[in-house]
Scaffold this active site. Structure first.
Site, mmCIF file in Angstrom:
data_model
loop_
_atom_site.group_PDB
_atom_site.id
_atom_site.type_symbol
_atom_site.label_atom_id
_atom_site.label_comp_id
_atom_site.label_asym_id
_atom_site.label_seq_id
_atom_site.Cartn_x
_atom_site.Cartn_y
_atom_site.Cartn_z
ATOM 1 N N LYS A 245 0.845 -1.200 0.000
ATOM 2 C CA LYS A 245 0.000 0.000 0.000
ATOM 3 C C LYS A 245 0.871 1.238 0.000
ATOM 4 O O LYS A 245 2.043 1.234 0.395
ATOM 5 C CB LYS A 245 -0.938 0.017 1.217
ATOM 6 C CG LYS A 245 -0.277 0.004 2.594
ATOM 7 C CD LYS A 245 0.187 1.357 3.090
ATOM 8 C CE LYS A 245 0.830 1.283 4.473
ATOM 9 N NZ LYS A 245 1.550 2.524 4.852
ATOM 10 N N ASP B 269 -3.073 -1.708 9.846
ATOM 11 C CA ASP B 269 -3.069 -1.742 8.382
ATOM 12 C C ASP B 269 -3.585 -3.049 7.807
ATOM 13 O O ASP B 269 -3.791 -3.148 6.590
ATOM 14 C CB ASP B 269 -1.646 -1.515 7.849
ATOM 15 C CG ASP B 269 -1.161 -0.088 8.032
ATOM 16 O OD1 ASP B 269 -2.005 0.797 8.294
ATOM 17 O OD2 ASP B 269 0.059 0.142 7.917
#
Length: 322
Positions: free
Chosen positions: A12, A139
């Protein structure tokens, strides 16, 4: 009978990381605009006599093989909920930079969770998997869902975002990692040093940038670049100043990418990987070539966003016995 399951899971980049003040529990509220990008780890799960982990790929020696690895913890949490012994071999093929601010460890946790769920056929709902992800780390839920999302709370409370088109990125991978807690601690220190305070009573609640969300919806790289550099410290990442404070050489990397033609540059998450937005695929290749030759990073990788979240890519079934 299923003999093995392989899951691919993306890295990401934080297009925005707005960080609130330090809470009494030590955490920070976030407005975290996640984009999944096309750099992937692959986690293969096979039945075994006991839980064990093997790792291959760049910097594999830096990845823990014990139960501190989020992949192992994911297997244990899912097994405990369904009364299963976590007797699996987790093999991680790394391609996401290790300790680079791109959620490589979180990706492995999400990938292992999805793979074990498929191997054991637990019947877990998406909500249960996301609940386990949130228990694993801030996350991890986004690593499971991928695409684009706004993360609230510690980043685990996700709202999907619309992205029209493809954005092209270059990631400059540094030598060595940065500790995420250390970067947050340095962010607090710098805020207190400036005299503004560093607690939730001192720092405004974090909010996503409307201009940034509009640029994603429109698929407009130029508008996104403007939003990426519009924060109070010249970046949409509130941790960037802290990361550069701890690793001053990152300033040289950011400058090298900008001079090579990137539309915008920023530290990815808590760093030390630096992310560069390019106009198009050809521009990304140009920036990557220049960065690789600049001497300011170990390597430069090209990837596009958004990318799909954790996905089963291979399922091997054992032939039934006669």
């Amino acid at each position: 009978m299923i003999d093995s399951i392989a899951v691919r899971v993306p890295a990401k980049v934080n297009a925005q990381l707005a960080v609130g003040g330090r809470r009494p529990d030590g955490f920070h509220d976030l407005a975290n605009v996640f984009l999944a990008v096309g750099l992937y780890d692959e986690i293969t799960v096979t039945p075994a006599d006991e839980l064990r982990i093997t790792v291959e790929g760049p910097d594999a020696d830096q990845v823990p093989r014990d139960r501190t690895n989020l992949a192992a913890r994911a297997a244990e949490l899912l097994a405990a909920r369904h009364g299963i012994e976590p007797r699996v071999h987790l093999h991680i093929a790394k391609d996401i930079p290790v300790a680079g601010g791109m959620a490589g460890g979180s990706a492995d946790g999400a990938g292992a969770l999805l793979a074990c769920d498929a191997l054991w056929n637990t019947g877990a709902t998406r909500e249960e998997l996301l609940d386990i992800c949130a228990e694993l780390g801030s996350d991890v839920p986004f690593s499971l869902v991928g695409g684009a999302a706004l993360g609230r709370g510690r980043g685990e409370l996700l709202t999907p975002l619309t992205v029209d088109g493809t954005f092209h990125w270059v990631f400059a991978v540094a030598d060595g990692g940065l500790s995420t807690p250390a970067v947050y601690g340095e962010c607090d220190r710098l805020r207190a040093e400036r005299g503004a305070g560093d607690t939730i009573d001192d720092v405004p609640a974090p909010e996503p940038s409307a201009a940034l969300l509009d640029a994603l919806r429109a698929g407009d790289a130029t508008a996104l670049a403007a939003a990426l550099t519009a924060g109070p410290d010249g970046s949409s990442n509130d941790l960037q100043a802290a990361a550069v404070s701890l690793r001053p050489s990152l300033a040289d990397t950011l400058r090298a990418g900008t001079e090579a033609g990137a539309l915008a540059s920023l530290v990815s998450g808590s760093g030390p990987t630096c992310a560069f937005l390019a106009k198009d695929a050809a521009g990304a290749e140009q920036v990557a070539t220049a960065l690789a030759a600049s001497g300011t990073c170990r390597t430069a990788r090209v990837a596009a966003s958004p990318a799909a979240g954790a996905t089963v890519v291979r399922e091997d079934r054992r032939a039934p016995s006669a």
